[in-house]
Design an enzyme around this catalytic site. Structure first.
Site, mmCIF file in Angstrom:
data_model
loop_
_atom_site.group_PDB
_atom_site.id
_atom_site.type_symbol
_atom_site.label_atom_id
_atom_site.label_comp_id
_atom_site.label_asym_id
_atom_site.label_seq_id
_atom_site.Cartn_x
_atom_site.Cartn_y
_atom_site.Cartn_z
ATOM 1 C CB ALA A 96 10.929 9.546 1.391
ATOM 2 N N PRO A 97 12.564 7.845 -0.870
ATOM 3 C CG PRO A 97 14.632 7.504 -1.919
ATOM 4 C CD PRO A 97 13.633 6.826 -1.021
ATOM 5 N N GLY A 98 11.280 8.467 -3.247
ATOM 6 C CA GLY A 98 10.451 8.742 -4.413
ATOM 7 C C GLY A 98 10.726 7.902 -5.643
ATOM 8 C CG ASP A 157 8.482 9.275 3.850
ATOM 9 O OD1 ASP A 157 8.504 8.110 3.420
ATOM 10 O OD2 ASP A 157 9.221 9.674 4.770
ATOM 11 C CG ASP A 205 2.392 8.006 11.199
ATOM 12 O OD1 ASP A 205 2.350 7.108 10.335
ATOM 13 O OD2 ASP A 205 2.408 7.767 12.419
ATOM 14 C CG ASP A 254 8.589 0.320 -0.147
ATOM 15 O OD1 ASP A 254 8.856 -0.678 0.540
ATOM 16 O OD2 ASP A 254 9.432 0.918 -0.842
ATOM 17 C CB CYS A 277 13.684 -3.985 0.971
ATOM 18 S SG CYS A 277 13.888 -2.719 2.239
#
Length: 279
Positions: A99-101, A119, A145, A164, A217
């Site tokens: 998410a959010p895709g 997600d 999860d 990610d 990130c």
């Protein structure tokens, strides 16, 4: 160096779009921007940097799925994971923590693949559905999860996995200024434990000869280079393929000892592309 990172995270981030080349070419989209009076420059294969931030409702073709808003560093994920990957078409791809895709959609725009987007957050999974619908794309979307295999895994293996992973967000402070106040000094170490668990659980799901792209990130080595060095030390069937490593936010200079990256305007990120031994 840390002063450069702070300076970059205090600057205004550019608004970057990703062109959905399933629906329009980059050149044709630039003509639409010019007709709308929006100044922009190309960035990477499918990226567009707007000279000034614009409400999405005013971006030509946004509602029709011609473009998405996505930082240029995040646009590296799909090409890194899929370029040169061999397997029986369509390749089976898992986007964990999807998410959010945005990256889910880019995987589908980039190649003819079958994507499972996973997600833990149900409302954010709804955003995956909405984004895919706007772009004219489809994927299997599951709310679970990723580290809890019994809750979602049906025994299949994947040609490629995009992880990610949840992280401190230290590379995207300029886009999310509240990170300065919401994060605690202990968060990075706690998140590193979660990242380690996700890597350990998902790696066995990669087919022999397949790939896993680990990204965060974050600019912290405990969530990037340190995490992957420990993983490689514990998994002899994993090879680190050429990867960007740590990308610093803005146009900050590169950390000594890490892979050099050309100065460009992007968020802080970390990428490591892992390949599983064929036998």
């Amino acid at each position: 160096l840390w002063q450069d990172i702070l300076k970059a995270n205090n600057a205004q981030a550019p608004m970057v779009l990703r062109v959905n080349t399933r629906r329009i070419s980059v050149a044709a989209y630039f003509k639409k921007l010019a007709a709308a009076g929006l100044a922009a420059e190309p960035l990477g294969p499918v990226g567009v940097v707007l000279q000034a931030a614009t409400a999405v409702q005013q971006i030509p073709g946004f509602a029709d799925g011609l473009v998405s808003v996505q930082d240029s560093a995040a646009q590296w994920a799909a090409p890194l994971l899929l370029t040169g990957l061999r397997g029986t078409a369509p390749l089976q791809v898992l986007d964990a923590c999807a998410a959010p895709g945005g990256k889910t959609a880019h995987l589908l725009e980039f190649a003819d693949v079958a994507v499972t987007a996973l997600d833990i957050d149900a409302p954010r999974c709804q955003r995956i559905h909405e984004n895919l619908q706007r772009l004219g794309l489809s994927a299997q979307v599951l709310t679970a999860d990723a580290a809890d295999l019994p809750s979602w895994w049906q025994g299949q293996s994947y040609d490629a996995i995009l992880l990610d992973a949840p992280c401190s967000g230290s590379g995207v402070v300029r886009r999310h200024p509240d990170i300065r106040w919401l994060r605690r000094p202990t968060d990075a170490a706690q998140l590193a434990v979660q990242q380690e668990r996700l890597l350990a659980v998902l790696w066995p799901l990669v087919k022999p000869g397949g790939r896993l792209l680990y990204c965060t990130c974050s600019v912290f080595q405990v969530e990037g280079q340190g995490q992957i060095q420990a993983f490689l030390g514990n998994n002899s069937n994993a090879t680190l393929l050429p990867s960007p490593g740590h990308l610093l936010p803005g146009q900050a200079v590169q950390w000594a000892g890490l892979v050099d990256n050309p100065a460009r305007e992007h968020d802080g990120f970390y990428y490591a592309l892992l390949e599983k031994s064929a036998a």
